[in-house]
Enzyme design. Structure first.
Site, short mmCIF file in Angstrom:
data_model
loop_
_atom_site.label_atom_id
_atom_site.label_comp_id
_atom_site.label_asym_id
_atom_site.label_seq_id
_atom_site.Cartn_x
_atom_site.Cartn_y
_atom_site.Cartn_z
N LYS A 1 8.65 44.21 -62.79
CA LYS A 1 7.48 43.51 -63.31
C LYS A 1 6.85 44.31 -64.46
CE LYS A 1 5.87 41.54 -58.88
NZ LYS A 1 5.76 40.11 -59.23
N ARG B 1 10.90 35.10 -50.62
CA ARG B 1 11.58 34.00 -49.94
C ARG B 1 12.81 34.50 -49.18
NH1 ARG B 1 12.11 30.86 -55.42
NH2 ARG B 1 10.22 32.12 -55.66
N ASP C 1 5.29 45.19 -54.38
CA ASP C 1 6.38 44.51 -55.08
C ASP C 1 6.46 44.99 -56.52
OD1 ASP C 1 8.37 42.84 -55.93
OD2 ASP C 1 7.12 41.04 -56.00
N LYS D 1 4.64 36.75 -44.90
CA LYS D 1 5.34 37.63 -45.85
C LYS D 1 4.64 38.98 -45.91
CE LYS D 1 6.09 38.15 -50.85
NZ LYS D 1 5.83 37.54 -52.18
N ASP E 1 12.88 39.77 -58.35
CA ASP E 1 11.44 39.62 -58.15
C ASP E 1 11.11 38.38 -57.33
OD1 ASP E 1 8.79 40.31 -58.35
OD2 ASP E 1 8.49 39.39 -60.32
N GLU F 1 11.83 37.99 -54.17
CA GLU F 1 12.29 38.62 -52.93
C GLU F 1 11.59 38.08 -51.69
OE1 GLU F 1 8.48 40.07 -53.03
OE2 GLU F 1 9.85 39.91 -54.72
#
Length: 460
Positions: free
Chosen positions: A240, A314, A233, A228, A310, A312
């Site tokens: 977040k 996966r 993020d 990943k 959030d 994301e």
């Protein structure tokens, strides 16, 4: 920064590894002046202690590092590294007290104690160098240390200097070092090449999303690593809070881990065919960011309802895993800083993993203990499959309820691997406090265990 062993030399300072249980006996064998000095320094063989005894010329003539007790050693790792930083400048050669079984991991720990992240500020180097203990494969240990250092450097670098293009460059540099082939699909080409979810997650950022695809080796079993690479993020439109966003430069820790592992594999010439896939994106906020309740169609054709932007990681992994599976390799392994639920379950020090293959589990558990690289098996619990099925689409990227978050994430990923043996690691990638050989900051997890397991697993 060079994480390598000192050359063997007659001038190397003798280093005694002394446990608390053996201290009294060991001390009696030393000269009277050495005993007096050791006593004055309060050295008892406790874990992390170190003492150097000067010779007639004032330079260190011998040294000792405390090895603690059997109980204290179980509560930590890399015990020699704890004392290495306390020794004066010089090359040291172990002359006793270290078993053949423990020597490789302790030697590795010493090298890792020399790691410094000095890109933005000069750091004090480790002054004490270690001569590789007898019987230790120095080349292999140095390769493991270099792979770990690469992982740490990538994670520690902030997103301002480690966006998708920078992660691509790091992969290109590694490929050039080892003669690997690399290809990159970026921007709208991701749509043309049927990698739609990687594009969707990364399209809101100024730096274009991309898939990095590296190949190395022409013979042997096929191993594909998928990491990943979310370089930062924000959480997307499900933004977040500040307390959760502070460490999100490390959300590409899975990519950093597989690149470090790839270095270990290539540097030691394992006889396998390696493929490394990294979806590199930023999960940003913009007018074209993907939204809650959007339904995405993946490379595999499965549709995914977005119930939290959030979740994301996966999504980008799913397209990469589907691509990996099309080649039907002998083993696919994904690594990702995927869920907070994994941290709640096992804390920051353990690398939880998912596998239904008893051979993989057996090989990994054995190697993890040998490599001082702890892992913990989590279940692909089939009964929870219904939790990731929203009804309106094939899959839900963020099931409601909050239960078993790391398991439902792993089950989600497993849907995209149907033709190949698969294992998934939900790592933290961060050392929250200083520890021997593991300074606060980015850290590799599970990679040395995986590396050592590949031999028995793939029959190399």
């Amino acid at each position: 920064m060079s994480l390598s062993f000192a050359a063997p030399s007659d001038k190397a300072i003798p280093l005694h590894v002394v446990s608390e249980d053996d201290f009294a006996t060991w001390s009696k064998d030393q000269s009277a002046s050495a005993q007096a000095w050791i006593s004055a320094q309060g050295f008892t063989g406790a874990s992390g202690q170190a003492v150097a005894v000067a010779g007639e010329d004032g330079a260190p003539a011998m040294a000792a590092i405390g090895y603690g007790t059997e109980k204290s050693r179980k509560r930590g790792r890399f015990h020699l590294a704890g004392g290495a930083a306390k020794l004066p400048k010089g090359d040291y050669a172990v002359v006793g007290g270290l078993s053949d079984q423990d020597a490789p991991s302790e030697a590795l720990g010493w090298l890792l104690a020399g790691y410094r992240f000095d890109r933005y500020r000069k750091q004090t180097p480790l002054m004490a160098n270690l001569v590789a203990p007898a019987g230790v494969d120095a080349t292999r240990i140095e390769a493991l240390a270099a792979g770990e250092a690469l992982t740490r450097d990538l994670i520690n670098t902030p997103a301002s200097d480690m966006g998708p293009p920078d992660l691509e460059q790091a992969a290109r540099d590694l490929a050039q070092e080892h003669g690997a082939k690399i290809a990159v699909i970026a921007g709208d080409a991701l749509l043309e090449q049927n990698l739609p979810m990687i594009h969707t997650v990364g399209r809101a950022a100024d730096r274009a999303p991309r898939l990095i695809d590296m190949h190395w080796g022409k013979t042997g079993p096929k191993l594909t690593l998928v990491g990943k690479g979310v370089c930062f993020d924000t959480g997307g439109l499900n933004l977040k809070p500040a307390t959760s966003m502070g460490l999100m430069k490390k959300d590409m820790g899975g990519a950093a881990a597989v690149l470090g592992l790839a270095h270990m594999i290539m540097a030691t010439g394992l006889k396998l065919q390696l493929r490394v896939l990294i979806p590199a994106v930023e999960n940003a906020v913009s007018g074209n960011a993907f939204r809650p309740q959007d339904i995405l169609t993946s490379r595999k054709g499965l549709t995914v309802e977005i119930n939290n932007t959030d979740a994301e990681g996966r999504l980008v992994l799913a397209d990469a895993l589907a691509l990996a599976d099309e080649e039907e390799p002998d083993q696919i392994i994904s690594m990702a800083t995927l869920t907070g639920a994994a941290r709640v379950a096992v804390g920051p020090d353990l690398a939880p993993y998912f596998s239904d293959d008893p051979d993989f589990v057996s090989a990994l558990e054995t190697s993890a203990a040998e490599q001082a690289d702890p892992v913990w098996r989590m279940p692909f619990h089939d009964a929870y499959e219904q939790l990731i099925e929203p009804g309106i689409a094939d899959l839900d990227n963020a099931p409601k309820g909050g239960f078993a978050g790391c398991i439902t994430a792993a089950l989600f990923l497993r849907r995209f691997v149907t033709e190949s043996p698969y294992a998934h690691f939900d790592i933290y990638g961060w050392q929250p406090t200083d520890a021997p050989a593991r300074p606060k900051g980015g850290v590799g997890q599970g990679t040395r265990a995986i590396y050592a397991a590949l031999g028995p697993l793939l029959r190399l």
